[in-house]
Each structure stands twice: as C-alpha cells, then as structure tokens.
Write an enzyme that holds these catalytic residues in place. Sequence first.
Site, PDB file in Angstrom:
ATOM      1  CB  SER A  77      31.782  36.908 -15.140  1.00 19.95           C
ATOM      2  OG  SER A  77      32.790  36.459 -16.013  1.00 19.95           O
ATOM      3  CG  HIS A  78      36.205  37.665 -14.266  1.00 16.93           C
ATOM      4  ND1 HIS A  78      35.230  38.044 -15.151  1.00 16.93           N
ATOM      5  CD2 HIS A  78      37.042  38.722 -14.162  1.00 16.93           C
ATOM      6  CE1 HIS A  78      35.468  39.276 -15.559  1.00 16.93           C
ATOM      7  NE2 HIS A  78      36.552  39.721 -14.974  1.00 16.93           N
ATOM      8  CG  ASP A 253      35.262  32.713 -15.744  1.00 11.91           C
ATOM      9  OD1 ASP A 253      35.003  31.607 -16.264  1.00 11.91           O
ATOM     10  OD2 ASP A 253      34.614  33.741 -16.002  1.00 11.91           O
ATOM     11  CG  ASP A 255      30.675  32.566 -16.031  1.00 12.00           C
ATOM     12  OD1 ASP A 255      31.891  32.839 -15.963  1.00 12.00           O
ATOM     13  OD2 ASP A 255      29.914  33.113 -16.847  1.00 12.00           O
ATOM     14  CG  ASP A 257      32.426  33.077 -19.429  1.00 12.68           C
ATOM     15  OD1 ASP A 257      33.231  33.149 -18.477  1.00 12.68           O
ATOM     16  OD2 ASP A 257      31.647  34.005 -19.732  1.00 12.68           O
ATOM     17  NE  ARG A 258      36.560  37.073 -18.705  1.00 12.25           N
ATOM     18  CZ  ARG A 258      35.344  37.575 -18.562  1.00 12.25           C
ATOM     19  NH1 ARG A 258      34.447  36.865 -17.912  1.00 12.25           N
ATOM     20  NH2 ARG A 258      35.029  38.741 -19.055  1.00 12.25           N
ATOM     21  CE  LYS A 353      33.711  35.835 -21.670  1.00  9.88           C
ATOM     22  NZ  LYS A 353      32.715  36.796 -22.159  1.00  9.88           N
TER      23      LYS A 353
END
Length: 536
Positions: A77-78, A253, A255, A257-258, A353
């Site tokens: 992720s982030h 981020d 990937d 999604d944010r 998300k």
Amino acid sequence: MNSSQSAGATLVVSGDGRYFSKDAIQIIVKMAAANGVRRVWIGQDGLLSTPAVSCVIRERVGADGSKATGAFILTASHNPGGPNEDFGIKYNMENGGPAPEAITDKIYEHTKSIKEYLIAEDLPDVDIATIGVTSFSGPEGSFDVEVFDSTVDYIRLMKTIFDFTSIQKLLASPKFIFCYDALHGVAGIYARRIFVEELGAKESSLLNCMPKEDFGGGHPDPNLTYAKELVIRMGLDKSKPQDDPPEFGAAADGDADRNMILGKRFFVTPSDSVAIIAANAVQAIPYFSSGLKGVARSMPTSAALDVVAKNLNLNFFEVPTGWKFFGNLMDAGLCSICGEESFGTGSDHIREKDGIWAVLAWLSILACKNKDNLNGENLVTVEDIVGQHWATYGRHFYTRYDYENVDASGAKELMGYLVKLQSSLAEINKIIKGIRSDVSDVVHADEFEYKDPVDGSISKHQGIRYLFADGSRLVFRLSGTGSEGATIRLYIEQYEKDSSKTARDSQEALAPLVEVALKLSNMQEFTGRSAPTVIT
C-alpha cells in the site's frame, strides 16, 4: 488453495511495481502451474493498481469466456519500497474485494503446518513486458499466461461512471489548472492515460508519474507530509510561496487506492471529501443519477457523512476500520459511496477504495458547478465547494494524534482506564467541566462493537468513543501490542453548525477538545509522551 481447489482457476497476479514484484510474479506463476491453475492474467510490466485489480476480477472476460476467480496483489500500500523497505501480498476474492478474516485466518493456520509446496521450477520465465498469451503444457495440464494492457478495463469502467466530455471541457478552460502526483506509484500509468490522453490535460500536469521500484526514494503516502512537491506547487507550503498555484491538485499512494484532494492553498480532509462527494453525486455523476442506495464510513472517520445522510434521507452505516465491511454492504445493495479518514474513498463500482475514482468524482463536481462559467473570470473553486458544504451541513473540525511505539502495557492500561470511566457519564462530565467549562456534555460513551447487517458477524473492541451533545466526538484506538510497542490513535472532532464560525482556524476550534482529550485520558501519565509522534 490446494491443487484440487485451484484446478481450472483463473488468477490475476500484479501489483504496484515495488521492489521484488517482478521476481514474485515469476514465482507465483510457477506455483500456480504446479497447482493446476488453468490461466494467470498479468498486467503489462506486472503493474495493476489495487482498484484496477478489483475491476479486472469483476469486469474482465477472457477470449475463451473465462472470469477471474481471485487475485494476488503485490503491494504494501502506502509503505515505502526498495530493497530495504516493505513488500506485501494481498489476496482478493471472486467479488473483487479483500479476503475476509475467516479466509486470512485459515491461510495463516496453514502456514503453521505446511511441510511442502508445489512449484514448476522448469517452467521458463514469462515475458511480462509484452502483451499476449503464452501457453504451456504444465504439470497438471494446459496452462496459459496472458499479459494484458493494465489500463483498458479500468478506463472502460470509468467511462460508464463519469461524463468524460464535461470533465474535458473543465480541463480545457484556461482558468482551470490541474495537477496530479502519483508519487512514483502505479497510479502514474492510469494518470497519463486518463487525464492526459482521454481528458486532455497537459503532460506538465503530471508529477512523479513514472512507477519506480523504490518510489523514487520517497514515501508514497498521499498526505501533506509526504506529497511535498505537490504541496509546494499548490501553495500550501508557506516557506515556499507560489504566485499562482493550480486550481486543483491530487495525489495517490503506491497502489493507487488512496487519494488526497487539494485546492489552491487549500486542503480537503478525507472525511469532508467523502461527505461532499455523497452530497453532490446525484447531480454531478451519471452513475448515481437515479439515487444512492446508502452511504457508509469507518468509525474513526468524522461524522460529516452522517449529517449528509440525515439531510438527504439516506441509509447510513458506521463500520469498523477495514474495506471488507464496506464490501459486504455493497454486495447486499445497501451502500453506494463510502470512505475512511485514512485517505480512502470509493463506491460500489468495485470492492476496493479507489484513488483515481475520487479524483474523477471531484472533477465531475467542479465541472457541474462551473458548467455555465468555464470561460468566466471567477470559477467555482474547491474551497468554494467546501465552504458551501459547511454552510449547508456544518463543519466537522478534525484531527488525528498518533502515539507510535509507546509501551504496550501503558497503552493497555490507558484503554482499560477509558473503558472503566465510561461506567458513569456523570463522572465523565464532572472531570470534563473541571478541565474546560466551555466543552459540551458527553451524552454517550462506549467501546464500539459492530454487528454486520449482512452476515451477522460481530466485531468487538473496535475503539473507545465519547459522543458529545453538540455532535463532537473523541475516539481512542489501539493497535500493535507486540514486543515492539503499541500505537494509540486519538481522533478529535469538533462539530460547528454556526455558518459564521465554520471558516475559523482549525487549531483554534479544536483546542478545547484537544485539551479535554489529553487530560481526560491521562495520556502523558500512561504513555510518558508529552506530544504525539504524528499529527494529521
């Protein structure tokens, strides 16, 4: 998944491009072949955003009519990437959403007893840079690996949701300057295809849109701390003033999604962002033109969405932290739009998300508000839209204090103290009035527990809440209680419905409740910390 369960399966394998992803893809392909998987789909260069993976699972149909049965997403992720940083693997289910706890718990149990694994070591490496299908005679029969364009399915879905023509007109306006920062994550490949090639934004609108294995040495977390270049360009760094910042900026981020949404010298909190999208969705986004099924937020997220739901008479859900809870509601047709304070926003178009979806939602709202004034002198800005929202629904001043790596025993004692205190509202309010007489009374206090309306599962100990008569809230959550210490997250939310006061300084508005939170919890005494590690 053993070989009998995986026989004939179609798996998606891709990720955000962080270090070790390419090696991991080859390993997973060989293990898939040895376990009877029928075909593997890989995004070109091994790249697929997390929302795009969900889209591919739900929407893509192979030439032979096949559909994906699940996906391995290679991402942390982030978190930073590189040889000395984080690598992660997520598993997504047939609905396109993250594996539920029952599945991940079962996977973990298997890891404790596994004695062998199957892998087709003689299978040659797959060329993941070239689009096409490679067929093999695997140990368990025919085995195909297809490398496909990472963006096509996702863009096709976005075009069914948004009016691209209206957004094109907005971006073509000489008064509207746009900026997008992918922080060297996977969002970059989608940003170029969507914002530049489809919507006509200038190439110079894009920052850090070349995916890199180490994210350019940065931390791909879309917030005011880590998206430094975008923050400067948008005029939010007072030490580096800009003469004429863009009207709109956004970041992703690793990937994708944010998301973070910015206006000219203006930051939109994630809690406000999801509330504003929900309030304007029916008018601005064709996908929602017939109405919203419902809305939902994670428990720590501000109650801005609650007020919108109440005013628009929408079904509303408050869920624990974790996107799978939103997915259950969406699968049951109960929720259209949802979000969380940690920069995640999404809808029922997929089961993750979706950062680029959130940007397109904001561009749609701006296009709708400016449809008759695209060449005028005074465009409706991001700040205008947020200000109009506050005037209508009130403002939820909001901040998060993170106390990282504190002594685990002290952290547990603090949480236990807060639970015990909840046995008497009178005692709570007596303590509060002794700290600040200008703070509203607590009318409800509990340890948040959620019963899923879809599957009936119960999630306990999700955080400690203090709800005030004026709509304000304090929330305390604990995570990570291992040998390395614990993290206490304190969420402070002051609701103001007087429109003459919604524009005041956030720190000033929150100061009384911050003082109450720290003294009510005895934060310094329990943790030994005089200040949080991070303030968001």
